[in-house]
Enzyme design. Structure first.
Site, PDB file in Angstrom:
ATOM      1  N   LYS A  76      -5.628   2.752   8.119  1.00  0.00           N
ATOM      2  CA  LYS A  76      -5.193   1.915   6.979  1.00  0.00           C
ATOM      3  C   LYS A  76      -6.313   0.943   6.624  1.00  0.00           C
ATOM      4  O   LYS A  76      -6.943   0.360   7.509  1.00  0.00           O
ATOM      5  CB  LYS A  76      -3.915   1.158   7.348  1.00  0.00           C
ATOM      6  N   SER A 151       4.081  -0.873   2.652  1.00  0.00           N
ATOM      7  CA  SER A 151       2.756  -0.884   2.104  1.00  0.00           C
ATOM      8  C   SER A 151       1.824   0.185   2.668  1.00  0.00           C
ATOM      9  O   SER A 151       0.794   0.475   2.053  1.00  0.00           O
ATOM     10  CB  SER A 151       2.120  -2.258   2.335  1.00  0.00           C
ATOM     11  N   SER A 175       6.638  -2.079   6.508  1.00  0.00           N
ATOM     12  CA  SER A 175       5.524  -1.319   5.922  1.00  0.00           C
ATOM     13  C   SER A 175       5.036  -0.110   6.714  1.00  0.00           C
ATOM     14  O   SER A 175       4.232   0.666   6.209  1.00  0.00           O
ATOM     15  CB  SER A 175       4.332  -2.248   5.683  1.00  0.00           C
TER      16      SER A 175
END
Lengths: 484, 95
Positions: A76, A151, A175
């Site tokens: 990420k 997210s 998330s």
């Protein structure tokens, strides 16, 4: 190769069925072919990946390989990676080449895992649909024009589309779990303090926690094993030994006590999702688990308290993005105030600005008691609810999200509607507990996630409970059309 | 709790965040809605509840006051917008 789990890939590498270089090439090719449409990566680090794979192959030949040596993963874009752009999905950091590695980045490197690239995400992890990214929305591989959740939307989409065997994610209010649910993969948010936050760009420091996203609980256990552990550079990282997460995967769950909180099955929950979760619970009964009805009476206060705590902490954390030492700077500032205001005004997107403003308001003179203090008191009530529940049960189960994946643009007009897609995941962060999402079925060909919540540092049990379910179901093996 | 345009501008100034005048009404509307949503917190009496600052309530770890990081000024300044002689440059602050 892309349909194999990490466990299978790892034995394939050791047996010499294929090399890490071949494996990396295979995934890079898939990214090249399939990602232009999905947009799950912001940066692909092909050259570095091939060089690292070459090194991993030497190590495997020499017999010094661990379970992740030579295994590709997607990182990420919130974790700092030395020499590689770390954008956090924001224009503010579009030009930011991280000068150091995050604690998690170091651990993955030491384990010999190969980073394929950095995944797309909501800007500064603020969003539930991956639509707030400066780099454009990510698509969910399960349907046209559907969001992957957020997210960690790029991380979830990449794993679901078999562009990477696993990825890293972060979870401040859901998330990791919500995108895992919407993309039909397995994700775990560990106990607060279990995984180092050093070099993980901060959103809400008292809630943020990194964790793995993979296809199976067993793979998630392997990645968490590497990610977890003490790091003295993170002052809230907990100095406690990391148990062997794979050792207990095969333990029987006969007699396991599952709590079903009635507040998580009420208004707002899609009826088909509810039915899917009921079927998953029935499967657990067959495995010998006992189901107990419980109550978490303050659940409905979790989202309101979260939307004070998270923005307040974000407004403080993001004050470092000021155009002076790194990141975006506006053109021709007339004075220092102009430099701050325009750099931040240009660098941040709408949702991030909204949250900074809410946070700055909640923390401004005269409002502290009414908002931040009040939210911290609610937080205690929510945490106490869980404490009481865990005196009665071993794990708590619920849907991860109230609906399946929704359409691109469907919830962007009204922030509150978007916030409600996290109603079942937020309380876990406020309490600092570990939580997981496991594929539990489909509604209209779209995946549904089952959330499993555990007591503090009970990640091994969550993984065991998820693994046992995955031994008798095949939801986690389903591949979206066009990505077989 | 409704926020007016003047309040939004004041908060934006406190946060050193430029927002265009045209966008102020939309922010005022959205922020007011969020504050209304957050208002639900007042449905419970928390006067006797101790605020929870940290999920695990562990004491802050302390360490000896020793320099542990080496100076990496050049590396860290390599990502700065404007640097001169080892200093970060900003517009003139003092006349």
């Amino acid at each position: 190769m892309h349909t194999k789990t990490i466990v299978d890939l790892s034995s394939g590498l050791k047996e010499g069925a294929f090399s890490s270089e071949e494996l990396v090439q295979h995934f890079l090719k898939r990214i090249d072919q399939l990602d232009p449409d999905l947009n799950s990566f912001i940066t692909v680090t092909g050259e570095q990946a091939l060089a690292a794979a070459h090194e991993a192959d030497q190590k495997i030949k020499a017999g010094g390989a661990g379970p992740l040596t030579g295994i590709p993963f997607a990182h990420k874009d919130i974790f700092c990676t030395k020499g590689v752009r770390t954008s956090c999905g924001s224009r503010m950091l579009d030009n930011f080449i991280a000068p150091y590695n995050a604690g998690v980045t170091e651990k993955m490197q030491q384990a010999g895992a190969i980073m394929l690239g950095k995944t797309n995400m909501d800007e500064f992890a603020m969003g539930s649909s991956n639509e707030t990214s400066y780099y454009g929305p990510v698509k969910n591989p399960w349907g046209d024009n559907l969001v992957p959740g957020g997210s960690s939307g790029g991380s979830a989409s990449a794993v679901a589309a078999r562009l990477s065997p696993a990825s890293t994610g972060t979870d401040t209010g859901g998330s990791i779990r919500q995108p895992a649910a919407l993309c039909g993969i397995t994700g775990i948010k560990p106990t607060y303090g279990r995984v180092s936050r050093y070099g993980m760009i901060a959103f809400a420091s008292s809630l943020d926690q990194g964790g793995p996203m993979a296809r199976t609980a067993e793979d998630a256990a392997l990645v968490l094993q590497t990610m977890a552990g003490f790091d003295e550079r993170d002052s809230t990282c907990v100095d406690q030994p990391v148990p062997d997460y794979t050792a207990s995967l095969n333990d029987s769950i006969q007699g396991l006590k599952i709590g079903l909180p009635k507040e998580y099955f009420g208004e707002g929950l899609d009826a088909n999702v509810a039915r899917t979760i009921d079927e998953a619970i029935a499967e657990y009964r067959k495995l010998g688990a006992e189901v107990v009805d419980i109550s978490l009476p303050n659940s409905k206060l979790a989202a309101p308290a979260y939307y004070v705590v998270a923005p307040a902490e974000c407004s403080s954390n993001l004050s470092r993005m000021d155009g002076v030492r790194f990141g975006h700077r506006c053109k021709d500032p007339v004075d220092l105030e102009d430099l701050y205001k325009r750099s931040r005004g240009e660098g941040f997107g709408e949702e991030v600005k909204r949250r900074i403003l809410i946070g700055a308001y909640a923390l401004s003179a005269g409002y502290y008691d009414a908002y931040y203090l009040k939210a911290q008191q609610i937080r205690r009530l929510i945490s106490d609810d869980f404490k009481k529940a865990f005196e009665q049960v071993d794990v708590i189960m619920s849907p991860t999200a109230p609906t399946t994946a929704f359409g691109l643009g469907e919830k962007t007009k009204d922030p509150i509607t978007m916030y409600l897609s996290d109603i079942y995941t937020i309380a876990v962060n406020l309490a600092g507990l570990p939580g997981m999402s496991v594929p539990a079925g489909f509604v209209n060909e779209l995946p549904v996630g089952l959330q499993i919540i555990g007591n503090y540092f009970d990640e091994a049990r969550l993984l065991n409970v998820a693994h046992q379910y995955q031994q008798v179901t095949d939801w986690h093996t389903r591949i979206p059309k066009g990505f077989e | 709790m409704a926020l007016g345009s003047d309040e939004v501008k004041k908060i934006a100034h406190l946060a050193r965040l430029e927002i265009s005048d045209a966008d102020v009404p939309e922010y005022a509307k959205n922020l007011s809605n969020i504050l209304d949503f957050v208002e639900q917190m007042n449905s419970v009496d928390t006067s006797d509840v101790a605020p929870m600052a940290h999920p695990l309530e562990l004491p802050q770890r302390l360490r000896a006051d020793e320099a542990t990081e080496e100076n990496q000024r050049e590396l860290f300044q390599s990502v700065a917008p404007q640097v001169e002689a080892g200093l970060f440059l900003v517009p003139k602050v003092i006349e």
